[in-house]
Design a protein around this motif. Structure first.
Motif, PDB file in Angstrom:
ATOM      1  N   UNK A   6       0.844  -1.141  -0.075  1.00  0.00           N
ATOM      2  CA  UNK A   6      -0.002   0.000   0.172  1.00  0.00           C
ATOM      3  C   UNK A   6       0.788   1.274  -0.252  1.00  0.00           C
ATOM      4  N   UNK A   7       1.753   1.282   0.772  1.00  0.00           N
ATOM      5  CA  UNK A   7       2.694   2.409   1.037  1.00  0.00           C
ATOM      6  C   UNK A   7       3.644   2.331  -0.286  1.00  0.00           C
ATOM      7  N   UNK A   8       4.282   1.276  -0.370  1.00  0.00           N
ATOM      8  CA  UNK A   8       5.401   1.239  -1.288  1.00  0.00           C
ATOM      9  C   UNK A   8       5.004   1.625  -3.173  1.00  0.00           C
ATOM     10  N   UNK A  33       4.710   5.418  -2.966  1.00  0.00           N
ATOM     11  CA  UNK A  33       6.163   6.054  -2.834  1.00  0.00           C
ATOM     12  C   UNK A  33       6.677   6.061  -4.224  1.00  0.00           C
ATOM     13  N   UNK A  34       6.611   4.736  -5.172  1.00  0.00           N
ATOM     14  CA  UNK A  34       6.932   4.801  -6.335  1.00  0.00           C
ATOM     15  C   UNK A  34       6.370   5.588  -7.247  1.00  0.00           C
ATOM     16  N   UNK A  35       5.137   6.038  -7.216  1.00  0.00           N
ATOM     17  CA  UNK A  35       4.391   6.891  -7.896  1.00  0.00           C
ATOM     18  C   UNK A  35       5.029   8.438  -7.607  1.00  0.00           C
ATOM     19  N   UNK A  36       5.329   8.670  -6.703  1.00  0.00           N
ATOM     20  CA  UNK A  36       5.840  10.013  -6.347  1.00  0.00           C
ATOM     21  C   UNK A  36       7.377  10.198  -6.623  1.00  0.00           C
ATOM     22  N   UNK A  52      -2.851 -10.328  -8.934  1.00  0.00           N
ATOM     23  CA  UNK A  52      -4.265 -10.433  -9.405  1.00  0.00           C
ATOM     24  C   UNK A  52      -4.893  -9.075  -8.364  1.00  0.00           C
ATOM     25  N   UNK A  53      -4.573  -9.242  -7.142  1.00  0.00           N
ATOM     26  CA  UNK A  53      -4.954  -8.329  -5.984  1.00  0.00           C
ATOM     27  C   UNK A  53      -4.625  -6.944  -6.605  1.00  0.00           C
ATOM     28  N   UNK A  54      -3.208  -6.752  -6.907  1.00  0.00           N
ATOM     29  CA  UNK A  54      -2.583  -5.591  -7.062  1.00  0.00           C
ATOM     30  C   UNK A  54      -3.433  -4.812  -8.433  1.00  0.00           C
ATOM     31  N   UNK A  55      -3.483  -5.919  -9.520  1.00  0.00           N
ATOM     32  CA  UNK A  55      -4.041  -5.413 -10.761  1.00  0.00           C
ATOM     33  C   UNK A  55      -5.576  -4.840 -10.611  1.00  0.00           C
ATOM     34  N   UNK A  68      -9.010   0.064  -9.900  1.00  0.00           N
ATOM     35  CA  UNK A  68     -10.079   0.522  -9.026  1.00  0.00           C
ATOM     36  C   UNK A  68      -9.635   1.930  -8.409  1.00  0.00           C
ATOM     37  N   UNK A  69      -8.336   2.168  -8.970  1.00  0.00           N
ATOM     38  CA  UNK A  69      -7.811   3.597  -8.474  1.00  0.00           C
ATOM     39  C   UNK A  69      -7.237   3.433  -7.073  1.00  0.00           C
ATOM     40  N   UNK A  70      -7.165   2.301  -6.325  1.00  0.00           N
ATOM     41  CA  UNK A  70      -6.690   2.381  -4.981  1.00  0.00           C
ATOM     42  C   UNK A  70      -4.982   2.585  -5.051  1.00  0.00           C
ATOM     43  N   UNK A  71      -4.423   1.818  -5.980  1.00  0.00           N
ATOM     44  CA  UNK A  71      -3.208   2.110  -6.399  1.00  0.00           C
ATOM     45  C   UNK A  71      -2.793   2.958  -7.599  1.00  0.00           C
TER      46      UNK A  71
END
Length: 377
Positions: free
Chosen positions: A103-105, A108-111, A165-168, A173-176
C-alpha cells in the motif's frame, strides 16, 4: 561396500549447475537429477547428488558459501552500463504485513517516478540426513518426500499470482497508482537474498513490514526486517503491524535520532534531497548516555540549531534530549504528544558483534513502536 548416492542439495537448475561445477573442481563427483529436459533453465527442485563418502568435504564447501559469491552468481546484462530505471523494492511473504507494505510502496513509487519490484524469497533445504531429527518445528520438508519441494514451489507461484491479481484490481479501481511492477522469485535465506538484491540493483528505498508470516513474537532479534535495516545500503521504511495507514504526502512530522555527528548531517541532507517534494517538521532527538555529557550536548545543540536554521530555512525544527534509561517510555510520550508520523535514524556500518550485543536504536524501535521507522543511508 557400495558407496551410495545421497542428495546434497535441492536447488534451481542454474544454481545446481554452479554447485556441480564447484564440487567437480574440488574433485568431488556430482550428478544432477530431476531436471525438466524440455525447459531445463526454469526447472526448480533439481537435486545435486554425491557419493556418501564425499559428504564431509561437500558440506564444508556448502558452508564456505564460496559458490554463492557475487563473482559466481553475478550475471551482467548487455545494457548494464545504461541508466537504470529507479526502483522501489518491496519484499513480500504474502502476509498481511507485506500487503501493508505494498500500500505504501506503490504510493512512494508513483511520487518518485520509479518502478516497483515485489521480491519473494523461499527457503530450499540443504542436505537433510536420513536420521530422525526433529524437523517439524523448522518447516523443513523431509528428505524422503520427493514431492514436497515441488508442491512448495507450486504453492508459492499460486500465492504470487494471487498477489498480482490483487494488485491489478487495486490499480484498476484507483486504489493504487498505475505504476509498473515486476515480481521476482528467489530461493535462499530471505535476509541474505534481499540484501544481495539491494547491493546489485540499488533501489531508491526498501519498504517492509516489521513482522512476517510465522513470526509471532515481538522480540525477534534475528528477524528479516531487523537484519535488512542494519545492513542495507538503501533507505529502508519499516511499517509496524499496528501503524496507521499513511501515504507519503501525508507524512509531515518526523522525529530524527542524532548523535551530533557529521555523518548525521550527511544522512539528513540525503533525506531532504530524496524527499524534496515533502515539507517536513523535524524533531531532532538526542539520546544522553552519560549524565556528565548533558551540558556539553546543550552547548553543541546551540550550534546545531544555528546551522540548520541557515541551511534549511524552509523547514521547522524542534529539539529533544532523552535519557537512555528511559528511552522507550519517553519516546512513546513524545510521539503521541507531538503527532509524529515517522521515526528516522541512520544506521552506520557496524560489525557483527556490535549488532548482536549492542542493538541499535532502530532495532530497539522496530519491535516496540507502532510508528513507522525510516532508516537513512
Amino acid at each position: 561396500m557400495e558407496d551410495k548416492l545421497i542428495t546434497l542439495s535441492i536447488l534451481t537448475y542454474s544454481k545446481a549447475q554452479i554447485l556441480k561445477s564447484v564440487l567437480e573442481s574440488e574433485g568431488i563427483e556430482s550428478y544432477i537429477h530431476n531436471v525438466n529436459l524440455i525447459q531445463p533453465v526454469i526447472s526448480s527442485g533439481v537435486r545435486v547428488r554425491i557419493k556418501e563418502s564425499d559428504l564431509p568435504r561437500a558440506l564444508k564447501i556448502i558452508e564456505s558459501s564460496s559458490w554463492l559469491s557475487s563473482e559466481i552468481l553475478e550475471e551482467k546484462s548487455a545494457d548494464s552500463d545504461s541508466e537504470k530505471v529507479p526502483k522501489v523494492l518491496i519484499p513480500v511473504d504474502f502476509s498481511a504485513y507485506s500487503l501493508k507494505a505494498c500500500d505504501f510502496g506503490f504510493n512512494v513509487a508513483s511520487r518518485m517516478h520509479a518502478e516497483v519490484v515485489l521480491l519473494h524469497v523461499h527457503f530450499t533445504p540443504i542436505y537433510i540426513p536420513s536420521l530422525q531429527y526433529d524437523i517439524e518445528n523448522y518447516q523443513v520438508p523431509s528428505g524422503n518426500d520427493v514431492t514436497t519441494v515441488k508442491g512448495m514451489i507450486e504453492n508459492i507461484h499460486k500465492q504470487l499470482n494471487k498477489l498480482s491479481e490483487n494488485i491489478n484490481e487495486k490499480i484498476q479501481n484507483g486504489d493504487y497508482p498505475n505504476v509498473k511492477y515486476t515480481c521476482v522469485l528467489r530461493e535462499g535465506i530471505p535476509e541474505e537474498e534481499i540484501l544481495y538484491y539491494i547491493r546489485q540493483e540499488k533501489p531508491l528505498i526498501v519498504v517492509m513490514g516489521t513482522r512476517g508470516e510465522h513470526q509471532k513474537d515481538l522480540d525477534l532479534i534475528g528477524s528479516v526486517t531487523a537484519e535488512v535495516i542494519e545492513r542495507s545500503r538503501s533507505f529502508v521504511y519499516a511499517i509496524p503491524e499496528n501503524a496507521p495507514e499513511k501515504s507519503l504526502e501525508n507524512i509531515h512530522k518526523i522525529a530524527l535520532f542524532t548523535s551530533f555527528d557529521q555523518r548525521d548531517l550527511i544522512a539528513f541532507d540525503s533525506l531532504i534531497t530524496t524527499f524534496k517534494d515533502n515539507k517536513f517538521e523535524i524533531s531532532f532527538i538526542h539520546v544522553n548516555s552519560h549524565e556528565e555529557k548533558r551540558t556539553w550536548n546543550e552547548i553543541k545543540l546551540a550550534g546545531i540549531k544555528e546551522y540548520f536554521k541557515k541551511q534549511y530555512p524552509q523547514l521547522e525544527f524542534t529539539y529533544l534530549n532523552i535519557d537512555e534509561d528511559h528511552l522507550l517510555g519517553n519516546l512513546d510520550q513524545f510521539v503521541q504528544e507531538n503527532g509524529i508520523d515517522v521515526i528516522c535514524t541512520s544506521n552506520y556500518k557496524r560489525n557483527i558483534f556490535a549488532r548482536l550485543f549492542n542493538p541499535s536504536i532502530a532495532r530497539k524501535m522496530l519491535f516496540h513502536s507502532n510508528t513507522p521507522i525510516l532508516i537513512i543511508k
